[in-house]
Scaffold this active site. Structure first.
Site, PDB file in Angstrom:
ATOM      1  N   SER A  95       0.332  -1.151   0.090  1.00 54.46           N
ATOM      2  CA  SER A  95      -0.213  -0.265  -0.236  1.00 54.46           C
ATOM      3  C   SER A  95       0.949   1.228   0.156  1.00 54.46           C
ATOM      4  CB  SER A  95      -0.869   0.416   0.967  1.00 54.46           C
ATOM      5  OG  SER A  95      -2.000   0.886   1.158  1.00 54.46           O
ATOM      6  N   ASP A 123      -9.056  -5.876  -4.308  1.00 55.09           N
ATOM      7  CA  ASP A 123      -8.706  -3.920  -4.063  1.00 55.09           C
ATOM      8  C   ASP A 123      -9.691  -3.824  -4.784  1.00 55.09           C
ATOM      9  OD1 ASP A 123      -5.869  -3.072  -2.634  1.00 55.09           O
ATOM     10  OD2 ASP A 123      -5.138  -4.968  -3.870  1.00 55.09           O
ATOM     11  N   HIS A 178      -7.553  -5.968   0.110  1.00 51.50           N
ATOM     12  CA  HIS A 178      -6.383  -5.224   0.162  1.00 51.50           C
ATOM     13  C   HIS A 178      -5.170  -5.980   1.257  1.00 51.50           C
ATOM     14  CE1 HIS A 178      -3.497  -1.466  -0.312  1.00 51.50           C
ATOM     15  NE2 HIS A 178      -4.102  -1.134   0.899  1.00 51.50           N
TER      16      HIS A 178
END
Length: 308
Positions: free
Chosen positions: A164, A247, A284
């Protein structure tokens, strides 16, 4: 639950055409999790990270809170394989948290499976916002990489991995000016997991309350805009861009477009050996949580890349 039928494809709507609400939604990864509620997915992620770190510190040879600079937040944790060897591959991990949360003390996800296979793992701390600015974070991460090279000059390769926001910081190392750090790290691979590489959209989301990025700050720190001018110090260096099936479309776009600018490096020095992976059936957070498992697909990709 969200309708995720469109997940896996960049949004049809360019981000500049999105409503403020939709843009916010696109850049809030927990809203795209299908297996749990948003809050619960964040809690689970934190618990897994804390537990993995507790286990790693109990079971592995380690050097904890080693300073790589003078700042209070400039520390690394280094975990070693059981058998001592002079020349080890080193895997550095930069945690996520939108540059404003997270810590090395809850991020040792991959220590067990990687050290078991003979890889030293370094979990890097940096000063998150509002204490640190993005420019400071990039500088800190650069110095942490230089520190590992200076301390372990006979390493068998340094591999950088970020998740990230951490993937953004790792990608910025493709642009680093190592001469001013007095060392050229033996960089052999980058694993950029569910990252953000063009920071301009972030300026218009609530994430920017803590970050306080101007448009100029965002552009200066966007590897998407700069990497086409960069050159790999080592033509064998591999860059793997990875995104999870669940995601958000914007996170898919960010990864895909960054991957697309990488192979354009056909400079005389060679090119980035770039590849792109969408990992099936992970969101994620799972994409990193699963690095605690030795038979996980991304763990295996990392090990194959290191020991190819």
């Amino acid at each position: 639950m969200m309708d995720v039928s469109g997940v896996g494809f960049p949004s049809k709507v360019p981000w500049k055409m999105m409503s403020a609400e939709e843009l916010e939604n696109q850049y809030c990864p927990s809203r795209w999790v299908v297996r749990l509620g948003a809050e619960e997915s964040l809690r689970t992620y934190l618990q897994i990270g804390i537990e993995a770190t507790r286990r790693a510190r109990a079971a592995r040879k380690s050097l904890l809170h080693v300073p790589y600079g003078d700042g209070e937040g400039e520390k690394v944790d280094i975990y070693f394989p059981d058998e001592s060897a002079e020349a080890l591959p080193f895997f550095l991990f930069f945690h996520g948290g939108y540059w404003q949360s997270g810590s090395k003390d809850e991020s040792a996800f991959m220590v067990d499976p990687l050290t078991a296979q003979g890889v030293a793992v370094v979990i890097v701390a940096y000063d998150i916002a509002p204490k640190g600015t993005l420019d400071q974070m990039v500088d800190q991460v650069t110095r942490s990489v230089a520190f590992v090279q200076k301390r372990y000059p006979s390493n068998k390769g340094i591999y950088l991995c970020g998740h990230s926001a951490g993937a953004h910081l790792a990608a910025m190392m493709l642009l680093a000016n190592w001469t001013k750090h007095g060392v050229t790290p033996n960089l052999k691979g980058f694993f950029l997991v569910s990252g953000v590489f063009d920071l301009e959209p972030i300026v218009y989301t609530s994430q920017n309350v803590a970050l306080q990025l101007t448009l100029e700050d965002a552009q200066r720190n966007s590897p998407q805009l700069k990497v086409a001018q960069a050159q790999p110090a080592d033509p064998t260096c591999r860059v793997l861009v990875v995104v999870g099936q669940f995601d958000s479309p914007e996170f898919h776009r960010q990864s895909w477009e960054f991957y697309q600018v990488l192979p354009a490096q056909t400079l005389c020095q060679g090119e980035w050996k770039a590849s792109f992976e969408e990992l099936h059936d992970v969101d994620h957070f799972e994409i990193v949580e699963n690095l605690t498992q030795k038979d996980n697909v991304l763990t295996q990709i990392i090990l194959k890349t290191i020991f190819q």
